[in-house]
Scaffold this active site. Structure first.
Site, PDB file in Angstrom:
ATOM      1  CG  LEU A   1       4.125   5.333  11.316  1.00 58.39           C
ATOM      2  CD1 LEU A   1       3.737   6.682  10.727  1.00 58.39           C
ATOM      3  CD2 LEU A   1       4.365   4.328  10.209  1.00 58.39           C
TER       4      LEU A   1
ATOM      5  CB  SER B   1      -8.485  -0.613  10.025  1.00 61.41           C
ATOM      6  OG  SER B   1      -7.397  -1.035   9.238  1.00 61.41           O
ATOM      7  CG  ASN B   2      -4.235  -4.219  10.237  1.00 61.84           C
ATOM      8  OD1 ASN B   2      -4.407  -5.349   9.807  1.00 61.84           O
ATOM      9  ND2 ASN B   2      -3.930  -3.193   9.435  1.00 61.84           N
TER      10      ASN B   2
ATOM     11  CG  ASP C   1      10.117  -2.513   7.592  1.00 58.81           C
ATOM     12  OD1 ASP C   1       9.262  -2.723   8.467  1.00 58.81           O
ATOM     13  OD2 ASP C   1      10.141  -1.494   6.892  1.00 58.81           O
TER      14      ASP C   1
ATOM     15  CG  HIS D   1       6.512  -3.683   5.593  1.00 62.01           C
ATOM     16  ND1 HIS D   1       6.819  -2.426   6.061  1.00 62.01           N
ATOM     17  CD2 HIS D   1       6.778  -3.667   4.263  1.00 62.01           C
ATOM     18  CE1 HIS D   1       7.266  -1.697   5.057  1.00 62.01           C
ATOM     19  NE2 HIS D   1       7.257  -2.421   3.955  1.00 62.01           N
TER      20      HIS D   1
ATOM     21  CG  ASN E   1       5.894  -4.152  11.782  1.00 67.52           C
ATOM     22  OD1 ASN E   1       4.912  -3.458  12.075  1.00 67.52           O
ATOM     23  ND2 ASN E   1       6.660  -3.887  10.730  1.00 67.52           N
TER      24      ASN E   1
ATOM     25  CG  LEU F   1      14.184   1.706  15.161  1.00 64.42           C
ATOM     26  CD1 LEU F   1      13.911   0.819  13.951  1.00 64.42           C
ATOM     27  CD2 LEU F   1      15.568   2.349  15.012  1.00 64.42           C
ATOM     28  CB  ILE F   2      10.913  -1.422  18.580  1.00 62.43           C
ATOM     29  CG1 ILE F   2       9.550  -1.426  17.889  1.00 62.43           C
ATOM     30  CG2 ILE F   2      10.826  -2.019  19.974  1.00 62.43           C
ATOM     31  CD1 ILE F   2       8.467  -0.646  18.600  1.00 62.43           C
TER      32      ILE F   2
ATOM     33  CD  GLU G   1      -1.992  -4.447   6.267  1.00 61.12           C
ATOM     34  OE1 GLU G   1      -0.801  -4.161   6.161  1.00 61.12           O
ATOM     35  OE2 GLU G   1      -2.862  -3.613   6.587  1.00 61.12           O
TER      36      GLU G   1
HETATM   37  C1  GRF Z   1      -1.121  -1.163   7.505  1.00 64.81           C
HETATM   38  O1  GRF Z   1      -1.096  -1.186   6.105  1.00 64.81           O
HETATM   39  C2  GRF Z   1       0.155  -1.712   8.035  1.00 64.81           C
HETATM   40  O2  GRF Z   1       0.678  -2.734   7.280  1.00 64.81           O
HETATM   41  C3  GRF Z   1       1.054  -0.514   7.936  1.00 64.81           C
HETATM   42  O3  GRF Z   1       0.233   0.559   8.341  1.00 64.81           O
HETATM   43  C4  GRF Z   1      -1.116   0.261   8.014  1.00 64.81           C
HETATM   44  C5  GRF Z   1      -1.930   0.420   9.255  1.00 64.81           C
HETATM   45  O4  GRF Z   1      -3.294   0.460   8.988  1.00 64.81           O
HETATM   46  N1  GRF Z   1       2.276  -0.714   8.619  1.00 64.81           N
HETATM   47  P1  GRF Z   1      -4.323   0.568  10.161  1.00 64.81           P
HETATM   48  O5  GRF Z   1      -3.909   1.718  11.062  1.00 64.81           O
HETATM   49  O6  GRF Z   1      -4.308  -0.737  10.892  1.00 64.81           O
HETATM   50  O7  GRF Z   1      -5.655   0.832   9.508  1.00 64.81           O
END
Ligand code: GRF
Length: 198
Positions: A85, A13-14, A145, A104, A102, A87-88, A174
């Site tokens: 998810l 969604s982001n 993080d 968080h 990133n 680690l880079i 976000e």
């Molecule tokens: C977000 O809450 C982000 O902060 C976290 O994972 C979620 C991702 O949401 N790391 P989406 O996939 O963007 O909906």
């Protein structure tokens, strides 16, 4: 144009919100989605938005330069992690110094580190009876993080809030702030480090 790639492991969604924000932008474009998860919602979003989406496995990500080469070939300037998810690996951080950020879903340094993602974060926040939570946008280094914080925004956690309630508040933060912070970072180089939404 500054060309961005977005890594996401889940819904995306982001990634979609950021892409919408920058469609028709004068100097920033979203050119590639990447995911490690063949089931990720971000794949469908990429199709719908017309953004090329690459699905990759662990080996090509960590033990080869395949993904790096694709990023270079696509002339990607900056990398956004939005719910990614893994680690880079160091080679990406070296290739994109201070050019990977990133988001968080908590107020780092609290509720960060391996295993602290998604609902785990919100469950821990509620279990600890926190009165506020929030989001942190930060540079990425070799540790989960821990990179330098660019921006934080907070929300109230009410006594009766469930982890799902907190998740909704965090998602709202976000979607409101992430695109704007990216834009400020890439165009103005000055970003407020504190922002409060009550
Ligand atoms: C977000 O809450 C982000 O902060 C976290 O994972 C979620 C991702 O949401 N790391 P989406 O996939 O963007 O909906």
């Amino acid at each position: 144009m500054i060309r961005l790639a977005i890594f996401a492991s889940g819904s995306g969604s982001n990634a979609e919100r950021i892409s919408d924000y920058f469609s028709n932008h004068s100097s920033i474009s979203i050119d590639l989605f990447l995911t490690n998860n063949p089931q990720a919602g971000v794949i469908e979003r990429g199709k719908r938005l017309g953004i090329p989406t690459l699905v990759f496995d662990k080996k090509s990500f960590t033990s080869s330069e395949k993904i790096l080469e694709i990023l270079k070939k696509q002339e990607i300037d900056f990398i956004i992690l939005a719910g990614f998810l893994w680690l880079i690996p160091e080679m990406y951080i070296k290739a994109f110094p201070n050019k990977i950020i990133n988001i968080h879903p908590a107020l780092l340094p609290k509720y960060g580190g391996k295993g602290m993602w998604g609902h785990h974060v919100h469950e821990a926040v509620v279990a600890n009876q926190e009165t506020e939570s929030g989001i942190t946008i930060h540079y990425v280094n070799e540790h989960y993080d821990e990179g330098r914080i660019i921006f934080q925004a907070t929300c109230i956690v009410d006594v009766l809030d469930t982890p799902e309630d907190v998740a909704k508040k965090i998602q709202q933060l976000e979607h409101t702030h992430f695109p704007v912070v990216i834009e400020n970072l890439l165009t103005k180089q000055t970003v407020n480090t504190q922002n409060t939404l009550s």
